[in-house]
Design a protein around this motif. Structure first.
Motif, PDB file in Angstrom:
ATOM      1  N   ARG A  77      44.966  -5.413 -39.433  1.00 14.29           N
ATOM      2  CA  ARG A  77      43.898  -5.335 -38.440  1.00 14.29           C
ATOM      3  C   ARG A  77      44.328  -6.070 -37.177  1.00 14.29           C
ATOM      4  NH1 ARG A  77      38.839  -3.716 -39.850  1.00 14.29           N
ATOM      5  NH2 ARG A  77      38.514  -3.315 -42.048  1.00 14.29           N
ATOM      6  N   ALA A  78      43.796  -5.616 -36.062  1.00  9.48           N
ATOM      7  CA  ALA A  78      44.072  -6.297 -34.796  1.00  9.48           C
ATOM      8  C   ALA A  78      43.353  -7.636 -34.778  1.00  9.48           C
ATOM      9  CB  ALA A  78      43.602  -5.439 -33.638  1.00  9.48           C
ATOM     10  N   PRO A  79      43.930  -8.640 -34.139  1.00 12.44           N
ATOM     11  CA  PRO A  79      43.243  -9.927 -34.023  1.00 12.44           C
ATOM     12  C   PRO A  79      41.909  -9.757 -33.291  1.00 12.44           C
ATOM     13  CG  PRO A  79      45.533 -10.118 -33.315  1.00 12.44           C
ATOM     14  CD  PRO A  79      45.258  -8.671 -33.545  1.00 12.44           C
ATOM     15  N   ILE A  80      40.961 -10.622 -33.604  1.00 11.60           N
ATOM     16  CA  ILE A  80      39.618 -10.512 -33.027  1.00 11.60           C
ATOM     17  C   ILE A  80      39.671 -10.618 -31.504  1.00 11.60           C
ATOM     18  CG2 ILE A  80      39.054 -12.945 -33.267  1.00 11.60           C
ATOM     19  CD1 ILE A  80      36.638 -10.025 -33.826  1.00 11.60           C
ATOM     20  N   SER A  81      40.602 -11.397 -30.972  1.00  8.70           N
ATOM     21  CA  SER A  81      40.689 -11.533 -29.517  1.00  8.70           C
ATOM     22  C   SER A  81      41.067 -10.200 -28.870  1.00  8.70           C
ATOM     23  CB  SER A  81      41.702 -12.609 -29.144  1.00  8.70           C
ATOM     24  OG  SER A  81      42.983 -12.275 -29.658  1.00  8.70           O
ATOM     25  N   VAL A  82      41.928  -9.436 -29.513  1.00  4.74           N
ATOM     26  CA  VAL A  82      42.338  -8.133 -28.982  1.00  4.74           C
ATOM     27  C   VAL A  82      41.166  -7.156 -29.054  1.00  4.74           C
ATOM     28  CG1 VAL A  82      43.893  -6.186 -29.317  1.00  4.74           C
ATOM     29  CG2 VAL A  82      44.743  -8.519 -29.567  1.00  4.74           C
ATOM     30  N   VAL A  83      40.449  -7.177 -30.158  1.00 12.66           N
ATOM     31  CA  VAL A  83      39.286  -6.289 -30.311  1.00 12.66           C
ATOM     32  C   VAL A  83      38.229  -6.615 -29.260  1.00 12.66           C
ATOM     33  CG1 VAL A  83      37.400  -5.633 -31.847  1.00 12.66           C
ATOM     34  CG2 VAL A  83      39.707  -5.911 -32.760  1.00 12.66           C
ATOM     35  N   LEU A  84      37.939  -7.905 -29.064  1.00 16.38           N
ATOM     36  CA  LEU A  84      36.929  -8.291 -28.083  1.00 16.38           C
ATOM     37  C   LEU A  84      37.358  -7.930 -26.663  1.00 16.38           C
ATOM     38  CD1 LEU A  84      35.727 -11.730 -29.473  1.00 16.38           C
ATOM     39  CD2 LEU A  84      34.507  -9.562 -29.460  1.00 16.38           C
ATOM     40  N   LEU A  85      38.623  -8.093 -26.350  1.00 17.50           N
ATOM     41  CA  LEU A  85      39.112  -7.712 -25.028  1.00 17.50           C
ATOM     42  C   LEU A  85      38.937  -6.212 -24.805  1.00 17.50           C
ATOM     43  CD1 LEU A  85      40.561  -8.473 -22.391  1.00 17.50           C
ATOM     44  CD2 LEU A  85      42.701  -7.974 -23.562  1.00 17.50           C
ATOM     45  N   GLY A  86      39.249  -5.408 -25.801  1.00 14.83           N
ATOM     46  CA  GLY A  86      39.075  -3.965 -25.683  1.00 14.83           C
ATOM     47  C   GLY A  86      37.627  -3.573 -25.503  1.00 14.83           C
ATOM     48  N   VAL A  87      36.743  -4.165 -26.305  1.00 21.45           N
ATOM     49  CA  VAL A  87      35.310  -3.851 -26.209  1.00 21.45           C
ATOM     50  C   VAL A  87      34.774  -4.268 -24.844  1.00 21.45           C
ATOM     51  CG1 VAL A  87      33.037  -4.465 -27.121  1.00 21.45           C
ATOM     52  CG2 VAL A  87      34.905  -3.914 -28.683  1.00 21.45           C
ATOM     53  N   CYS A  88      35.150  -5.459 -24.386  1.00 19.88           N
ATOM     54  CA  CYS A  88      34.685  -5.926 -23.073  1.00 19.88           C
ATOM     55  C   CYS A  88      35.209  -5.037 -21.952  1.00 19.88           C
ATOM     56  CB  CYS A  88      35.108  -7.372 -22.844  1.00 19.88           C
ATOM     57  SG  CYS A  88      34.235  -8.545 -23.896  1.00 19.88           S
ATOM     58  N   SER A  89      36.436  -4.583 -22.060  1.00 17.97           N
ATOM     59  CA  SER A  89      36.997  -3.706 -21.036  1.00 17.97           C
ATOM     60  C   SER A  89      36.243  -2.387 -20.970  1.00 17.97           C
ATOM     61  CB  SER A  89      38.475  -3.439 -21.307  1.00 17.97           C
ATOM     62  OG  SER A  89      39.208  -4.629 -21.272  1.00 17.97           O
ATOM     63  N   ARG A  94      32.262   1.066 -18.256  1.00 21.09           N
ATOM     64  CA  ARG A  94      31.059   1.898 -18.388  1.00 21.09           C
ATOM     65  C   ARG A  94      29.928   1.378 -17.516  1.00 21.09           C
ATOM     66  NH1 ARG A  94      31.995   6.854 -20.151  1.00 21.09           N
ATOM     67  NH2 ARG A  94      33.366   6.812 -21.939  1.00 21.09           N
ATOM     68  N   SER A  95      29.852   0.066 -17.302  1.00 15.60           N
ATOM     69  CA  SER A  95      28.745  -0.492 -16.528  1.00 15.60           C
ATOM     70  C   SER A  95      29.095  -0.712 -15.065  1.00 15.60           C
ATOM     71  CB  SER A  95      28.305  -1.825 -17.140  1.00 15.60           C
ATOM     72  OG  SER A  95      29.368  -2.770 -17.043  1.00 15.60           O
ATOM     73  N   SER A  96      30.316  -0.436 -14.657  1.00 18.79           N
ATOM     74  CA  SER A  96      30.717  -0.655 -13.263  1.00 18.79           C
ATOM     75  C   SER A  96      30.084   0.406 -12.375  1.00 18.79           C
ATOM     76  CB  SER A  96      32.237  -0.627 -13.131  1.00 18.79           C
ATOM     77  OG  SER A  96      32.722   0.651 -13.447  1.00 18.79           O
ATOM     78  N   PRO A  97      29.899   0.070 -11.111  1.00 18.75           N
ATOM     79  CA  PRO A  97      29.215   1.012 -10.197  1.00 18.75           C
ATOM     80  C   PRO A  97      30.152   2.063  -9.611  1.00 18.75           C
ATOM     81  CG  PRO A  97      29.666  -1.035  -9.069  1.00 18.75           C
ATOM     82  CD  PRO A  97      30.107  -1.226 -10.494  1.00 18.75           C
ATOM     83  N   LEU A  98      31.065   2.583 -10.418  1.00 23.40           N
ATOM     84  CA  LEU A  98      31.959   3.632  -9.957  1.00 23.40           C
ATOM     85  C   LEU A  98      31.256   4.981 -10.028  1.00 23.40           C
ATOM     86  CD1 LEU A  98      35.234   2.570 -11.782  1.00 23.40           C
ATOM     87  CD2 LEU A  98      34.722   2.316  -9.367  1.00 23.40           C
ATOM     88  N   PRO A  99      31.682   5.948  -9.228  1.00 19.83           N
ATOM     89  CA  PRO A  99      31.110   7.294  -9.347  1.00 19.83           C
ATOM     90  C   PRO A  99      31.381   7.861 -10.742  1.00 19.83           C
ATOM     91  CG  PRO A  99      32.503   7.113  -7.388  1.00 19.83           C
ATOM     92  CD  PRO A  99      32.654   5.844  -8.159  1.00 19.83           C
ATOM     93  N   ASP A 100      30.538   8.780 -11.162  1.00 20.58           N
ATOM     94  CA  ASP A 100      30.683   9.352 -12.507  1.00 20.58           C
ATOM     95  C   ASP A 100      32.017  10.039 -12.717  1.00 20.58           C
ATOM     96  OD1 ASP A 100      28.270   8.427 -13.399  1.00 20.58           O
ATOM     97  OD2 ASP A 100      27.167  10.213 -12.761  1.00 20.58           O
ATOM     98  N   LYS A 101      32.586  10.610 -11.670  1.00 26.04           N
ATOM     99  CA  LYS A 101      33.867  11.302 -11.809  1.00 26.04           C
ATOM    100  C   LYS A 101      34.999  10.327 -12.090  1.00 26.04           C
ATOM    101  CE  LYS A 101      32.710  15.252  -8.939  1.00 26.04           C
ATOM    102  NZ  LYS A 101      33.037  15.999  -7.732  1.00 26.04           N
ATOM    103  N   ALA A 102      34.842   9.070 -11.667  1.00 26.92           N
ATOM    104  CA  ALA A 102      35.900   8.094 -11.874  1.00 26.92           C
ATOM    105  C   ALA A 102      35.883   7.529 -13.296  1.00 26.92           C
ATOM    106  CB  ALA A 102      35.772   6.948 -10.870  1.00 26.92           C
ATOM    107  N   LYS A 103      34.743   7.601 -13.966  1.00 25.25           N
ATOM    108  CA  LYS A 103      34.643   7.088 -15.328  1.00 25.25           C
ATOM    109  C   LYS A 103      35.179   8.101 -16.321  1.00 25.25           C
ATOM    110  CE  LYS A 103      30.630   4.197 -14.493  1.00 25.25           C
ATOM    111  NZ  LYS A 103      29.255   3.911 -14.887  1.00 25.25           N
ATOM    112  N   LEU A 104      35.719   7.619 -17.390  1.00 28.54           N
ATOM    113  CA  LEU A 104      36.206   8.521 -18.431  1.00 28.54           C
ATOM    114  C   LEU A 104      35.146   8.748 -19.467  1.00 28.54           C
ATOM    115  CD1 LEU A 104      39.786   7.091 -18.883  1.00 28.54           C
ATOM    116  CD2 LEU A 104      39.109   9.135 -17.653  1.00 28.54           C
TER     117      LEU A 104
END
Length: 104
Positions: A77-89, A94-104
């Motif tokens: 399993r990935a270390p918890i720090s790696v998992v948390l970094l991925g989830v936070c990223s 997803r919550s950034s004010p970018l246009p919808d086309k810029a989000k994946l």
């Protein structure tokens, strides 16, 4: 007419200066790295051989990420720090004010 000629005549000085500064930094950094390599390893060839041996040994021990030491072992399993970094990223994107086309 004089204003246009002056703009074109003196254009690019800052670009040339930035290129010269960048080249000087690159040369100074390369030289200091080579001095350290020669100080620690004797020469670049010895450094390269030692680096490849370390990479080979780490690969054989399974130290590379997501490669188990034995093929039949389950994936670690990935270390918890790696998992948390991925989830936070993902949440940040997803919550950034970018246009919808810029989000994946």
């Amino acid at each position: 007419d004089d204003g246009v000629g002056r703009v074109i005549k003196y254009a690019g000085k800052h670009t040339l200066f930035a290129e010269m500064v960048g080249q000087a930094v690159y040369e100074a950094t390369s030289e200091s790295i080579m001095i350290n390599i020669r100080h620690l390893h004797g020469n670049y060839a010895v450094y390269t051989v030692r680096r490849w041996i370390q990479i080979l040994m780490a690969t054989m021990k399974g130290a590379r990420p997501c490669i188990p030491p034995k093929p039949m072992d389950p994936m670690p399993r990935a270390p918890i720090s790696v998992v948390l970094l991925g989830v936070c990223s993902v949440l940040f994107v997803r919550s950034s004010p970018l246009p919808d086309k810029a989000k994946l």
